[in-house]
Design an enzyme around this catalytic site. Structure first.
Site, PDB file in Angstrom:
ATOM      1  CE  LYS A   1      -7.188  -3.631  -4.192  1.00  0.00           C
ATOM      2  NZ  LYS A   1      -8.230  -2.764  -3.595  1.00  0.00           N
TER       3      LYS A   1
ATOM      4  CE1 TYR B   1      -6.534   4.713  -2.320  1.00  0.00           C
ATOM      5  CE2 TYR B   1      -4.451   5.209  -1.228  1.00  0.00           C
ATOM      6  CZ  TYR B   1      -5.663   4.548  -1.256  1.00  0.00           C
ATOM      7  OH  TYR B   1      -6.004   3.729  -0.218  1.00  0.00           O
TER       8      TYR B   1
ATOM      9  CB  SER C   1      -0.901   0.008   1.233  1.00  0.00           C
ATOM     10  OG  SER C   1      -1.558   1.252   1.383  1.00  0.00           O
TER      11      SER C   1
ATOM     12  CG  HIS D   1     -11.658  -0.103  -1.156  1.00  0.00           C
ATOM     13  ND1 HIS D   1     -10.970   0.641  -2.082  1.00  0.00           N
ATOM     14  CD2 HIS D   1     -11.069   0.160   0.041  1.00  0.00           C
ATOM     15  CE1 HIS D   1     -10.023   1.338  -1.486  1.00  0.00           C
ATOM     16  NE2 HIS D   1     -10.054   1.052  -0.188  1.00  0.00           N
TER      17      HIS D   1
END
Length: 351
Positions: free
Chosen positions: A215, A108, A84, A239
């Site tokens: 994703k 992101y 992440s 998610h």
């Protein structure tokens, strides 16, 4: 804190994993199979079995060794791990400590393109094999169990810094002025961004020089659009049930996505609700290339660090091997759509 952040599900507490039970196995017998080959590839990288680690933030909530322990467990299992961008260990330290590991980097779409570009441009140098773009966070969902003190107040400490966002420019200046404000700045970059369209896919690929995995896909149309704009793989995900209520189960979407990207070279991954070897088998039978595991890895991490992560993965691998033997499958490629049937169709066929 561990059981406040990680277990969150949809607001109406739908349990994704229950949906897997409506798919029934159709074993093949008398195949003289005593051992099986579970190995496969993701984006050309060989892994020991088709289960990999999904991205999740703040592993230091679960264990003092944080993402380093998770990475070691994944590397020891010879599978891929997606780190992440909200990890508590710098991404370069993860790959440096596990030079033979297979690592993807989650990202992101950030409002600050300069910061985003700086985060992307060195990933290949650090040894990452792909970028995983999270596409389902245009806004953050209402997570009732996180109401109360602000996210930044609860999370911030020297051990919980969002280290991957510390680059020269705004983020570094804000951190040096007041470290406690960095979390607020990062969340605004992710959640208050300008609208993002499909053009972000080629933009990220051009700056990272790496394959891209989209994703957060939940429809065949979205999958095809992502692939047509350069995505090398699509990742079916809701998610972890943390974003939008009453969306389809990921396994229910799988067949639609497989049909939508037919004729392309795009790989298909899936997460959410996988809790056993038979669950993995069902996803593979319906067309997934690999399954990505989230919370179970974190539970293993919390209990035993890297050994706990490896134990969880080993249990799942053993269950998958058992399922393949009893289903008459010598290798991953021999798992087909004919090995599963929806329970409703099975019951109808018996009437």
């Amino acid at each position: 804190m561990l059981f406040t952040h990680y277990p969150l599900n949809k607001r109406d507490h739908l349990l994704e994993f229950i949906i897997f039970n409506k798919y029934r196995l159709r074993p093949r017998v008398l195949r003289s199979i005593l051992s099986v080959d579970l190995s496969t590839t993701v984006l050309g990288h060989r892994i020991s079995f088709p289960v990999c680690v999904a991205p999740s933030a703040w592993h230091r909530f679960a264990h003092v060794d944080a993402e380093q322990a998770t990475a070691k467990g994944a590397a020891d299992a010879n599978i891929a791990m997606t780190l992440s961008s909200d990890s508590t260990v710098p991404c370069r330290e993860i790959t440096a400590a596990n030079p033979d590991g297979i690592f993807f980097m989650q990202s992101y779409a950030l409002k600050n393109k300069d910061l985003h570009q700086k985060m992307l441009c060195r990933l290949k140098e650090y040894g990452f094999k792909a970028v995983v773009l999270t596409v389902d966070t245009a806004v953050l969902s209402k997570r009732r169990r996180q109401f109360g003190p602000s996210m930044n107040q609860r999370l911030y400490s020297k051990q919980m810094e969002l280290v991957n966002y510390l680059h020269e420019g705004d983020s570094r200046a804000i951190y040096e002025d007041d470290p406690g404000k960095l979390g607020d700045y990062v969340f605004k970059q992710v959640l208050d961004s300008t609208p993002v369209d499909l053009g972000i896919i080629p933009w990220i690929k051009s700056h990272s020089r790496l394959p891209l995995i989209a994703k957060g896909i939940l429809t065949g149309k979205a999958a095809r659009e992502a692939v047509d704009h350069g995505a090398d793989a699509v990742w079916i995900s809701n998610h972890g049930g943390r974003q939008l209520d009453t969306t389809p189960s990921t396994i229910d979407v799988l067949s639609e996505v497989v049909e939508a990207v037919k004729g392309t070279e795009a790989e298909i991954y899936i997460d959410s609700g996988v809790r056993s070897g038979p669950d993995v088998f069902k996803a593979l039978a319906l067309g997934a290339r690999a399954v990505f595991l989230g919370r179970p890895v974190l539970w293993g991490l919390a209990v035993g660090g890297s050994d706990g992560v490896l134990d969880v993965l080993s249990i799942l691998k053993g269950e998958l091997e058992h399922c393949m033997v009893l289903s008459g499958c010598r290798n991953i490629n021999s798992i087909t759509r004919g090995h599963v049937i929806e329970e409703e169709k099975y019951l109808t066929a018996r009437l």
